[in-house]
Design a protein around this motif. Structure first.
Motif: not given
Length: 151
Positions: A82-99
């Motif tokens: 019950d303590r799981e968190v999925v971690v994802l990263y932006a797939t490209r560098p630069g502005r708004d990449a995580a968005d």
């Protein structure tokens, strides 16, 4: 839209589980706690707090980070049970990449109307609302994390 989704309320129950996607650097940056001196450490601390939230509420939680994956925090599932968190990263560098990664996740979801995106970024909020996801601000999540930490 709700300003305080069921999964982020003090009285959350299993029946009110939320599916949460966290704009991690937006949340980390919402408190001036010296995070800029140790971004990887700040990300690890947030993930640990999100794991405690998931355990306390039953919420499904994913966090999207900017930058290259850290060796201590690779992309994938962190925690167990019950303590799981999925971690994802932006797939490209630069502005708004995580968005953009967050928008991709919402677009690919079969039930985007059941998602809550945590961000105080107005443009990202508008983009995910257009896809039927709900939005709560970074401050809302920070307060909820504080409540879980104090419990």
């Amino acid at each position: 839209p709700r300003t305080r989704p069921p999964g982020l309320t003090r009285t959350a129950t299993v029946s009110a589980m939320a599916r949460i996607i966290v704009d991690a650097m937006n949340v980390i940056g919402s408190r001036p706690a010296g995070w800029w001196r140790d971004r990887d450490g700040a990300a690890l601390r947030l993930i640990k707090r999100l794991q405690r939230l998931a355990a306390a509420t039953g919420d499904e939680v994913a966090a999207v980070l900017d930058g290259r994956p850290s060796p201590e925090l690779p992309e994938g599932v962190h925690g167990d049970g019950d303590r799981e968190v999925v971690v994802l990263y932006a797939t490209r560098p630069g502005r708004d990449a995580a968005d953009d990664r967050i928008v991709e996740v919402v677009e690919r979801d079969d039930e985007p109307q059941t998602l809550i995106v945590i961000t105080s970024d107005r443009d990202l909020a508008d983009r995910v609302r257009a896809l039927s996801a709900d939005v709560a601000g970074a401050g809302t999540l920070q307060r909820r994390l504080d409540e879980v930490d104090e419990a």
